[in-house]
Write a protein that holds these residues in place. Structure first.
Motif, PDB file in Angstrom:
ATOM      1  N   ASP A   1      -4.755  -3.589  -5.827  1.00  8.11           N
ATOM      2  CA  ASP A   1      -4.118  -4.888  -5.605  1.00  8.11           C
ATOM      3  C   ASP A   1      -3.608  -5.000  -4.170  1.00  8.11           C
ATOM      4  O   ASP A   1      -3.766  -6.041  -3.519  1.00  8.11           O
ATOM      5  CB  ASP A   1      -2.969  -5.058  -6.604  1.00  8.11           C
ATOM      6  CG  ASP A   1      -2.343  -6.428  -6.546  1.00  8.11           C
ATOM      7  OD1 ASP A   1      -2.935  -7.364  -7.094  1.00  8.11           O
ATOM      8  OD2 ASP A   1      -1.256  -6.562  -5.950  1.00  8.11           O
ATOM      9  N   ALA A   2      -3.003  -3.921  -3.660  1.00 12.36           N
ATOM     10  CA  ALA A   2      -2.475  -3.936  -2.291  1.00 12.36           C
ATOM     11  C   ALA A   2      -3.599  -4.015  -1.264  1.00 12.36           C
ATOM     12  O   ALA A   2      -3.514  -4.773  -0.280  1.00 12.36           O
ATOM     13  CB  ALA A   2      -1.628  -2.679  -2.057  1.00 12.36           C
ATOM     14  N   LEU A   3      -4.662  -3.239  -1.465  1.00  8.42           N
ATOM     15  CA  LEU A   3      -5.780  -3.259  -0.527  1.00  8.42           C
ATOM     16  C   LEU A   3      -6.457  -4.626  -0.502  1.00  8.42           C
ATOM     17  O   LEU A   3      -6.966  -5.060   0.541  1.00  8.42           O
ATOM     18  CB  LEU A   3      -6.794  -2.178  -0.893  1.00  8.42           C
ATOM     19  CG  LEU A   3      -6.314  -0.732  -0.747  1.00  8.42           C
ATOM     20  CD1 LEU A   3      -7.381   0.243  -1.230  1.00  8.42           C
ATOM     21  CD2 LEU A   3      -5.940  -0.432   0.709  1.00  8.42           C
ATOM     22  N   SER A   4      -6.466  -5.301  -1.648  1.00  8.47           N
ATOM     23  CA  SER A   4      -7.081  -6.635  -1.685  1.00  8.47           C
ATOM     24  C   SER A   4      -6.308  -7.621  -0.820  1.00  8.47           C
ATOM     25  O   SER A   4      -6.891  -8.550  -0.250  1.00  8.47           O
ATOM     26  CB  SER A   4      -7.151  -7.140  -3.127  1.00  8.47           C
ATOM     27  OG  SER A   4      -5.863  -7.457  -3.624  1.00  8.47           O
ATOM     28  N   MET A   5      -4.987  -7.431  -0.706  1.00  6.04           N
ATOM     29  CA  MET A   5      -4.196  -8.288   0.179  1.00  6.04           C
ATOM     30  C   MET A   5      -4.615  -8.085   1.629  1.00  6.04           C
ATOM     31  O   MET A   5      -4.724  -9.050   2.400  1.00  6.04           O
ATOM     32  CB  MET A   5      -2.706  -8.002   0.009  1.00  6.04           C
ATOM     33  CG  MET A   5      -2.106  -8.431  -1.304  1.00  6.04           C
ATOM     34  SD  MET A   5      -0.326  -8.077  -1.403  1.00  6.04           S
ATOM     35  CE  MET A   5       0.301  -9.145  -0.109  1.00  6.04           C
ATOM     36  N   LEU A   6      -4.847  -6.834   2.004  1.00  7.63           N
ATOM     37  CA  LEU A   6      -5.257  -6.539   3.378  1.00  7.63           C
ATOM     38  C   LEU A   6      -6.617  -7.154   3.684  1.00  7.63           C
ATOM     39  O   LEU A   6      -6.809  -7.793   4.726  1.00  7.63           O
ATOM     40  CB  LEU A   6      -5.300  -5.022   3.588  1.00  7.63           C
ATOM     41  CG  LEU A   6      -4.000  -4.254   3.374  1.00  7.63           C
ATOM     42  CD1 LEU A   6      -4.230  -2.764   3.609  1.00  7.63           C
ATOM     43  CD2 LEU A   6      -2.903  -4.770   4.292  1.00  7.63           C
TER      44      LEU A   6
ATOM     45  N   THR B   1       0.832  -1.199   0.000  1.00  5.64           N
ATOM     46  CA  THR B   1       0.000   0.000   0.000  1.00  5.64           C
ATOM     47  C   THR B   1       0.868   1.250   0.000  1.00  5.64           C
ATOM     48  O   THR B   1       0.614   2.203  -0.751  1.00  5.64           O
ATOM     49  CB  THR B   1      -0.946   0.008   1.207  1.00  5.64           C
ATOM     50  OG1 THR B   1      -1.757  -1.180   1.187  1.00  5.64           O
ATOM     51  CG2 THR B   1      -1.846   1.225   1.189  1.00  5.64           C
ATOM     52  N   VAL B   2       1.914   1.249   0.828  1.00  3.53           N
ATOM     53  CA  VAL B   2       2.829   2.392   0.884  1.00  3.53           C
ATOM     54  C   VAL B   2       3.525   2.583  -0.461  1.00  3.53           C
ATOM     55  O   VAL B   2       3.616   3.705  -0.986  1.00  3.53           O
ATOM     56  CB  VAL B   2       3.862   2.198   2.014  1.00  3.53           C
ATOM     57  CG1 VAL B   2       4.911   3.307   1.976  1.00  3.53           C
ATOM     58  CG2 VAL B   2       3.169   2.174   3.367  1.00  3.53           C
ATOM     59  N   LEU B   3       4.019   1.480  -1.041  1.00  3.78           N
ATOM     60  CA  LEU B   3       4.710   1.569  -2.329  1.00  3.78           C
ATOM     61  C   LEU B   3       3.768   2.044  -3.425  1.00  3.78           C
ATOM     62  O   LEU B   3       4.172   2.791  -4.330  1.00  3.78           O
ATOM     63  CB  LEU B   3       5.296   0.206  -2.702  1.00  3.78           C
ATOM     64  CG  LEU B   3       6.486  -0.287  -1.879  1.00  3.78           C
ATOM     65  CD1 LEU B   3       6.857  -1.705  -2.269  1.00  3.78           C
ATOM     66  CD2 LEU B   3       7.683   0.632  -2.057  1.00  3.78           C
TER      67      LEU B   3
END
Length: 431
Positions: A262-267, A48-50
């Protein structure tokens, strides 16, 4: 994904990272599955940061031109290899102690042959429909194979069906995992008991001196595998959809938002109890029918949501019906090899290695790493020769960096997503 980026990319738990999650982290290194979910969550935070800072996009734009061009073909070969296997596909390839893989028996005396011939029939029907440009050809192929399998199963039952799974059971109905693909109900009540929120129990293992090394190794692995797998899928699907520019790049702002989704879906996924969620290459199925926008993602997500209560029906779709579709998608994605300058060995050889490593190692990420490693090695070893010739020793590296940086700046300034074009064939003076 559909709302944030407006790209036709679909998200689901990644099968490659599922295997790493289960067999390497949990069973291999003894990390509790709750702690493994926590590792996925931490990796999602880093992503998310990246993504918010745009660093993820800049890193991907530093891929050499040839490697970016063949990612689609590599993913296509990867999908085809899955399609040829028995677990998720047609059962054409089986293990062999001498050659690793070989052709499964198509003889009528082999119990697996009926499933294989049915898969080939689905492949022929789907390929014909695609050639005739019939809308929804992949879906029609899946429905055709599924209906035939269900009717045969209902008529002959478990004892007489010739479409029993898994492959290799030789029709042994007494085998523990022997089954046929027919619906055993219409609706089922979903439940996340024991899974949702379980990751919070695993954070203690991150601080435990005996397990912290394993935990942070898992975080790092989830990071780079999802970074490369998702990026490879982005390029592959966007290339088929015609959404990339002349250098294979996506519009900067939308690409950043796609990475953020994509990052939020990991969370979200790790919080609900599944391993790394990432963009999957089967998104090409929608693109094959003309999907160009995030509406395809919204429709796909809605269909998956509706499928949850009807899981007994949806889970009864047999691999013999879905596997041939992966093979067709693989063929569509191989068109990207046309963009590689095969006479320029500095670009073509790393591209080729990246492409073939994906199916041979069963990993999109490993293929990209192999191609990048060879490309970097070539540039380093050519540096003394270039110095001797009076050239810039790392001219290709400079060109790559200048191209990625200039394009990003241009897109930010004009806001139109129309980047400058700097190719490896240009001299360093022109840059």
């Amino acid at each position: 994904m559909g709302l944030l980026s407006n790209f036709p990319f679909m998200l689901a738990p990644g099968m490659g990272t599922n295997a790493y999650f289960t067999f390497s982290i949990v069973l291999g290194r003894g990390l509790p599955w709750q702690a493994a979910f926590a590792a996925v969550f931490v990796a999602g935070c880093l992503f998310t940061v990246l993504s918010v800072t745009g660093m993820r996009t800049l890193l991907i734009r530093l891929f050499p031109e040839g490697i970016k061009e063949v990612i689609g073909a590599g993913v296509g070969l990867f999908l085809t290899f899955i399609a040829f296997q028995g677990a998720e596909g047609m059962g054409i390839s089986v293990a062999d102690p001498a050659t690793l893989v070989t052709l499964n028996s198509l003889s009528p005396s082999s119990y697996d042959s009926a499933k294989m011939w049915m898969s080939l029939a689905v492949l022929v029907v789907t390929a014909t429909l695609l050639a005739a440009k019939v809308p929804g050809a992949p879906l029609i192929g899946i429905v055709f194979g599924t209906v035939v399998c269900w009717i045969e199963g209902w008529v002959n039952g478990v004892e007489g069906s010739v479409f029993g799974y898994p492959f290799g059971t030789a029709g042994d109905r007494s085998a523990k995992d022997f089954h046929i693909f027919v619906p055993h109900g219409l609706v089922a009540q979903p439940s996340l008991d024991g899974l949702a929120g379980a990751l919070w129990e695993g954070f203690d293992w991150a601080l435990n001196p005996e397990t912290s090394a394993t935990f942070w190794t898992a975080v790092a692995t989830f990071c780079y595998t999802d970074l490369l797998d998702s990026s490879g899928t982005f390029f592959a699907v966007a290339k088929v959809a015609g959404l990339t520019d002349s250098r294979g790049n996506l519009p900067l702002a939308r690409q950043n938002m796609a990475y953020l989704a994509d990052a939020l879906s990991m969370l979200v996924g790790s919080s609900l109890g599944v391993s790394t969620v990432s963009t999957f290459a089967e998104s090409t199925a929608g693109v094959a029918d003309g999907a160009k926008t995030g509406l395809a993602s919204l429709v796909t997500g809605s269909c998956f949501l509706l499928a949850i209560p009807f899981s007994p029906v949806v889970s009864a779709v047999p691999p013999l019906a879905s596997g041939p579709i992966l093979c067709c998608l693989g063929a569509m994605m191989c068109s990207s090899v046309r963009g590689v300058n095969w006479d320029d060995f500095q670009e073509s050889l790393p591209a080729f290695v990246a492409m073939i490593t994906m199916p041979f190692t069963f990993s999109i990420g490993y293929g990209i790493i192999a191609g990048l490693g060879l490309w970097i090695s070539i540039q380093v070893l050519l540096a003394p020769l270039r110095l001797y010739r009076g050239e810039s020793p790392l001219v290709r590296v400079r060109l790559l960096w200048a191209s990625a940086w200039v394009e990003s700046n241009d897109e930010l300034e004009d806001g139109k997503g129309t980047p400058s074009t700097i190719t490896p064939s240009q001299s360093s003076e022109q840059v």
